[in-house]
Design a protein around this motif. Structure first.
Motif, PDB file in Angstrom:
ATOM      1  N   LYS A 110     -46.717  18.403 -48.391  1.00 41.11           N
ATOM      2  CA  LYS A 110     -46.761  17.436 -47.297  1.00 41.11           C
ATOM      3  C   LYS A 110     -45.396  16.810 -47.066  1.00 41.11           C
ATOM      4  CE  LYS A 110     -49.327  13.404 -45.649  1.00 41.11           C
ATOM      5  NZ  LYS A 110     -50.414  12.432 -45.960  1.00 41.11           N
ATOM      6  N   MET A 111     -44.671  16.533 -48.137  1.00 39.60           N
ATOM      7  CA  MET A 111     -43.361  15.905 -48.010  1.00 39.60           C
ATOM      8  C   MET A 111     -42.371  16.816 -47.286  1.00 39.60           C
ATOM      9  SD  MET A 111     -40.829  14.504 -51.037  1.00 39.60           S
ATOM     10  CE  MET A 111     -40.496  16.134 -51.706  1.00 39.60           C
ATOM     11  N   LEU A 112     -42.452  18.119 -47.548  1.00 41.27           N
ATOM     12  CA  LEU A 112     -41.488  19.059 -46.985  1.00 41.27           C
ATOM     13  C   LEU A 112     -41.991  19.739 -45.724  1.00 41.27           C
ATOM     14  CD1 LEU A 112     -40.358  20.754 -50.308  1.00 41.27           C
ATOM     15  CD2 LEU A 112     -39.294  18.829 -49.141  1.00 41.27           C
ATOM     16  N   GLY A 113     -43.288  19.625 -45.460  1.00 42.26           N
ATOM     17  CA  GLY A 113     -43.838  20.325 -44.314  1.00 42.26           C
ATOM     18  C   GLY A 113     -43.827  21.822 -44.504  1.00 42.26           C
ATOM     19  N   ALA A 114     -44.110  22.274 -45.728  1.00 51.16           N
ATOM     20  CA  ALA A 114     -44.137  23.701 -46.052  1.00 51.16           C
ATOM     21  C   ALA A 114     -45.202  23.940 -47.109  1.00 51.16           C
ATOM     22  CB  ALA A 114     -42.772  24.167 -46.562  1.00 51.16           C
ATOM     23  N   ARG A 127     -38.584  27.480 -56.142  1.00 48.14           N
ATOM     24  CA  ARG A 127     -39.732  27.651 -55.252  1.00 48.14           C
ATOM     25  C   ARG A 127     -39.528  26.895 -53.945  1.00 48.14           C
ATOM     26  NH1 ARG A 127     -43.352  31.083 -53.530  1.00 48.14           N
ATOM     27  NH2 ARG A 127     -45.131  30.041 -52.559  1.00 48.14           N
ATOM     28  N   ILE A 128     -39.045  25.655 -54.036  1.00 49.88           N
ATOM     29  CA  ILE A 128     -38.806  24.869 -52.823  1.00 49.88           C
ATOM     30  C   ILE A 128     -37.722  25.515 -51.970  1.00 49.88           C
ATOM     31  CG2 ILE A 128     -37.864  22.670 -51.993  1.00 49.88           C
ATOM     32  CD1 ILE A 128     -39.338  21.309 -54.287  1.00 49.88           C
ATOM     33  N   ARG A 184     -37.241  30.125 -45.715  1.00 50.44           N
ATOM     34  CA  ARG A 184     -38.063  30.898 -44.778  1.00 50.44           C
ATOM     35  C   ARG A 184     -38.595  30.033 -43.636  1.00 50.44           C
ATOM     36  NH1 ARG A 184     -42.296  34.351 -48.193  1.00 50.44           N
ATOM     37  NH2 ARG A 184     -42.529  35.337 -46.115  1.00 50.44           N
ATOM     38  N   GLY A 185     -38.454  28.710 -43.795  1.00 52.11           N
ATOM     39  CA  GLY A 185     -38.850  27.804 -42.721  1.00 52.11           C
ATOM     40  C   GLY A 185     -39.728  26.669 -43.188  1.00 52.11           C
ATOM     41  N   CYS A 186     -39.279  25.436 -42.940  1.00 50.74           N
ATOM     42  CA  CYS A 186     -40.090  24.263 -43.249  1.00 50.74           C
ATOM     43  C   CYS A 186     -39.780  23.183 -42.206  1.00 50.74           C
ATOM     44  CB  CYS A 186     -39.846  23.744 -44.662  1.00 50.74           C
ATOM     45  SG  CYS A 186     -38.195  23.110 -44.974  1.00 50.74           S
ATOM     46  N   GLU A 187     -40.673  22.214 -42.102  1.00 55.43           N
ATOM     47  CA  GLU A 187     -40.531  21.186 -41.072  1.00 55.43           C
ATOM     48  C   GLU A 187     -39.427  20.188 -41.391  1.00 55.43           C
ATOM     49  OE1 GLU A 187     -44.259  19.289 -40.471  1.00 55.43           O
ATOM     50  OE2 GLU A 187     -45.330  21.150 -39.989  1.00 55.43           O
ATOM     51  N   ARG A 188     -39.121  19.986 -42.662  1.00 56.78           N
ATOM     52  CA  ARG A 188     -38.156  18.944 -43.056  1.00 56.78           C
ATOM     53  C   ARG A 188     -37.080  19.538 -43.970  1.00 56.78           C
ATOM     54  NH1 ARG A 188     -43.355  16.913 -43.685  1.00 56.78           N
ATOM     55  NH2 ARG A 188     -43.961  15.506 -42.004  1.00 56.78           N
ATOM     56  N   PRO A 189     -36.118  20.236 -43.409  1.00 57.49           N
ATOM     57  CA  PRO A 189     -35.072  20.861 -44.235  1.00 57.49           C
ATOM     58  C   PRO A 189     -34.191  19.852 -44.963  1.00 57.49           C
ATOM     59  CG  PRO A 189     -34.552  21.049 -41.899  1.00 57.49           C
ATOM     60  CD  PRO A 189     -35.950  20.541 -41.976  1.00 57.49           C
ATOM     61  N   ILE A 190     -34.017  18.645 -44.391  1.00 58.93           N
ATOM     62  CA  ILE A 190     -33.198  17.626 -45.064  1.00 58.93           C
ATOM     63  C   ILE A 190     -33.846  17.236 -46.389  1.00 58.93           C
ATOM     64  CG2 ILE A 190     -32.234  15.315 -44.906  1.00 58.93           C
ATOM     65  CD1 ILE A 190     -30.949  17.306 -43.003  1.00 58.93           C
ATOM     66  N   GLN A 191     -35.156  16.967 -46.352  1.00 62.83           N
ATOM     67  CA  GLN A 191     -35.880  16.623 -47.567  1.00 62.83           C
ATOM     68  C   GLN A 191     -35.883  17.788 -48.559  1.00 62.83           C
ATOM     69  OE1 GLN A 191     -36.725  15.663 -44.591  1.00 62.83           O
ATOM     70  NE2 GLN A 191     -37.056  13.458 -44.713  1.00 62.83           N
ATOM     71  N   ALA A 192     -35.958  19.010 -48.033  1.00 61.90           N
ATOM     72  CA  ALA A 192     -35.936  20.187 -48.898  1.00 61.90           C
ATOM     73  C   ALA A 192     -34.599  20.309 -49.623  1.00 61.90           C
ATOM     74  CB  ALA A 192     -36.208  21.450 -48.075  1.00 61.90           C
ATOM     75  N   ALA A 193     -33.500  20.060 -48.899  1.00 63.25           N
ATOM     76  CA  ALA A 193     -32.166  20.135 -49.506  1.00 63.25           C
ATOM     77  C   ALA A 193     -32.014  19.074 -50.596  1.00 63.25           C
ATOM     78  CB  ALA A 193     -31.093  19.968 -48.437  1.00 63.25           C
TER      79      ALA A 193
END
Length: 267
Positions: free
Chosen positions: A105-109, A152-153, A159-168
């Motif tokens: 949910k946090m990353l949108g993926a 994993r993140i 490959r694509g997620c809604e919140r790339p900033i949070q992912a980074a």
């Protein structure tokens, strides 16, 4: 009359009889674990170790330093045990529990952790306890678990997620924590790197969602989000250099980071 009998028969067939077996096979433990809550197991153990690390080690060391109680054993070993419990068995368990439960949910993926965190949980605790006795395999085990979460993140969000900033930010924080077992967390520079670069990165990633959802702010995104990630990564790099640099540089950069973060989220 026949219609009345048919209605009564269909109604009785739909009734649930208490005490009679339903004929459905109960779900196995893996299915229940994958579909049930995960964070509560991590949080409960983290709270227990927080009490142990604070009362048994932290309070005792404070009493020894203030000459209230005599020192029993090695002060260096006790200080190391206190630091490891606080970093890995308290904060670390809370971080892993949160990501396992709310990471998607946090990353949108869709991270698809399923029941894997419950398999990692005993291994992580065994590794953290082994680190208290300076076991090299224990450091490798704890590092591998954090690196697994980071990989994993990174894989899913590339490959694509809604919140790339949070992912980074999440990937950066977990990568620092993956390196932490090979650092001396009793050292002030290493401790600051783990706190700001590891836990700090993950807190920034998670709190942006909190600010947007509960405080009517904006999510960390766009050019300001990229600027914040760049500044934060630069500060983590300066912290890695440690004593080679003046701490004023990292402090000023940290203040600049916070200013950008607050402005970007309209906090």
């Amino acid at each position: 009359m026949k219609e009345t009998d048919n209605i009564s028969n269909s109604a009785s067939s739909e009734l649930v009889t208490i005490g009679r077996p339903s004929g459905k096979q109960a779900a196995d433990w893996r299915t229940r674990a994958a579909n049930g809550p995960i964070a509560d197991k991590f949080f409960a153990l983290g709270a227990i170790f927080a009490v142990v690390g604070t009362l048994m080690f932290g309070l005792y060391l404070w009493l020894v330093l203030n000459s209230i109680l005599p020192l029993e054993g090695s002060y260096t070993a006790l200080r190391r045990a206190h630091a490891i419990i606080q970093v890995y068995l308290f904060f670390g368990l809370f971080i892993l529990g949160f990501i396992s439960q709310a990471g998607s949910k946090m990353l949108g993926a869709k991270l698809d952790f399923a029941a894997k965190p419950l398999i990692f949980l005993p291994l992580y605790i065994i590794g953290s306890l082994g680190m208290m006795f300076s076991m090299h395999w224990a450091a490798l085990l704890v590092s591998a678990i954090f690196a697994g979460y980071a990989s994993r993140i990174a894989y899913v969000c590339i490959r694509g997620c809604e919140r790339p900033i949070q992912a980074a930010l999440s990937t950066l924080g977990l990568s620092v924590l993956a390196a932490a077992p090979f650092l001396s967390v009793e050292n002030q520079y290493s401790a600051l790197l783990v706190a700001w670069g590891g836990f700090g990165s993950l807190i920034f990633a998670a709190s942006a969602q909190f600010i947007a959802a509960f405080l009517n702010g904006k999510p960390l995104q766009g050019r300001l989000g990229l600027l914040f990630v760049f500044l934060h990564a630069a500060n983590v790099l300066l912290l890695m250099l440690g004593p080679a640099l003046d701490s004023k540089h990292t402090a000023l950069l940290a203040l600049l980071e916070l200013a950008v973060y607050l402005y970007a989220t309209t906090f």
